[in-house]
Design an enzyme around this catalytic site. Sequence first.
Site, mmCIF file in Angstrom:
data_model
loop_
_atom_site.group_PDB
_atom_site.id
_atom_site.type_symbol
_atom_site.label_atom_id
_atom_site.label_comp_id
_atom_site.label_asym_id
_atom_site.label_seq_id
_atom_site.Cartn_x
_atom_site.Cartn_y
_atom_site.Cartn_z
ATOM 1 N N CYS B 160 7.811 -42.695 -8.769
ATOM 2 C CA CYS B 160 6.917 -41.902 -9.626
ATOM 3 C C CYS B 160 7.430 -40.510 -9.957
ATOM 4 C CB CYS B 160 5.534 -41.822 -8.977
ATOM 5 S SG CYS B 160 4.914 -43.464 -8.586
ATOM 6 N N HIS B 286 0.261 -33.408 -10.007
ATOM 7 C CA HIS B 286 0.552 -34.839 -9.886
ATOM 8 C C HIS B 286 -0.784 -35.590 -9.952
ATOM 9 C CE1 HIS B 286 2.688 -38.415 -8.885
ATOM 10 N NE2 HIS B 286 2.113 -38.567 -7.720
ATOM 11 N N HIS B 322 -1.785 -43.623 -13.943
ATOM 12 C CA HIS B 322 -0.503 -43.199 -13.377
ATOM 13 C C HIS B 322 0.590 -44.039 -14.028
ATOM 14 C CE1 HIS B 322 2.606 -41.777 -10.978
ATOM 15 N NE2 HIS B 322 2.091 -41.862 -9.769
#
Lengths: 265, 393
Positions: B160, B286, B322
């Site tokens: 990620c 994030h 995400h």
Amino acid sequence: MSALAFTVRGLGFWAPGYPDLAAWRARPDACPEGQAREPAAPKAELLPPMMRRRTSLLTRMAAEVAAQALRDGSLDPTGATFVYGSVYGEIRTTLDLLAALLVAGEPLSPTKFHNSVHNTAAGYVSIATGNRAGNAALSAGRSTVAMGLLECAALVAAGEGDVVLVIAEEPLPEPLAAGRRWDPFAAAFALSASAPGDMPARTCRLEHGANDMPEAPRPIPPWLADNPCAAALTLVEALAAGAPARVALEPHLAAGWQCALGAGA
Amino acid sequence: MQPYPITAMALCNGMGDSTAAVLAALRAGRSGLGPCPAEFELDAVVGAIPSPLPALPRLLGPVRDTRQARIAAVALAELQAPLERARARWGGDRVAIVLGTSTGGIEASETAYAHAEAHGGALPPDYDVEHSHALDAVLHLARVLGGGLGGPAYVVSTACSSSAKVFASAQRLLAADLCDAVLVGGVDSLCRLTVRGFAGLEVLSSKPCRPFSRERAGINIGEGAALLLVERTGEGPARLLGVGESSDAYHMTSPHPEGLGARLAMERALHHAGLFAGDVDHVNAHGTGTKQNDSMESAAIRAVFAGAAAPAVVATKGYTGHMLGAAGATEIAFVVDAIAGRYLPASVGADPLDDTLAVDVVTARRDVPTRAALSNSFAFGGSNCSVLVGGPA
């Protein structure tokens, strides 16, 4: 100093039957035709046993050669920046997950899931060594070794200190491989900025040019030559031989990136 | 480091299949999350590109027509003019490609593996592991659809944080004079492996994610592409000022509980740019929507900004889900738009806030300028990256 120059301070190597660089260099000229398809994994003692038993062949190979290169180059494991290069990464763990997906309602193993990412070895090695530097995991097909060295050379030029390039490639599993076969191997190169007094043959410069160099003195055994990271084998051999040489990092191209050894800083 | 201008960008994700549609939704506070496709057999919410993706043109040689390739092609189509300009100015061989992806073409491998299981091991005729699955397959697509980009080209895949870390590579390639322009960004496609993988980790929410809210219940997975052009010199809405990278050295999936690695990444980005916390007006967090992330990221932000004015914190995964390997670049592009448009997008889903976090989360759009902003990305393996973006010189 050219932005693309560096000195190789340490090397690491592992292939089935050849647990380190010395064993590999002492191999007979006529290598056996084929190797075991399910090779025993390296010891990878850099990883604590509880951690190691959860890891794949790829991660163990990477940890093994990283530790060898750190030792060979007397580098601080907590301070170096690691760059990992692999074409298919944790492909065998990924295949296990593809199989599990076909079982309806079956949850995927959390361990296998986090072990399937391309930076799996990067994560385990940073945890095992307490290394809080940044790291990277790259892929560029058959140019992975070349692009890994470019990334490392740019890190060295940026003043990031010691950099370790770790190249590792597992065999591709069927059915995805569709007949592509190669044996696994891993190699690591501990690099840093060149300094006066460096062993000349370990000083490298990356250049781009026609791949017109003569055949390497010892051909790569066929069971490794098809590995998409095989350029790292040629580079390891040339560095270990300790003589000036020019190594094609993208031998599949008519012109590409090369490593000039003994070119000085 | 020397700042480099960001001269163009293209986006597609759950909010829309064009940059204009995505940014219109961001400015209006309109989420792109929706129900998970039925074939995933999961009660989940995802950020899926809302329109059908056009098939690839036939001129792409060995490149296979995967979902990831189609997503990349949609974004590349929007960058034709700026890439043509960059090629004319610098030469095609001086334009590098550094892309982040975590999924690559795994979605195609899921279908191919199921086919092989049902057909005695035979793969579908249009599948090839090298050109369908491999992480680097997208590079060939970018080279060709980019009109002939011949500079260094590689994929960074650190889960990620992938498409945040590409900005560090891009900056170093420019500084080392290996190129004069870099096509950077990230491309990930929805697939069963990631959605069910995160379900296995028990972090998936069956409702739209709500980062920094006391009503948070986990993450949603998204897909899409964000491609940006970073050049040695030029005119653009924003500049890449610095990048900070770190490792937690703590755990494969759980972040360091006090956010040590996150803090190191932000501090290194500031140091890299020669700036101080007081020079930064906003942080694109994030902000995945898990309690663990909210808690450690808030602690890290508070630590970095101790002694400076508290920055506005924006969490945008409530718009996109995400996007994993495409998340970093997508959120950096959101920061570029916030700087250019002198606004801070609402963190959709964050209201009511979790007050214990003690950070200034933007719950409703604010029309204020940003001098510089940090964009955070954290990943499996404890891989952290914070990218510092500022306005034009």
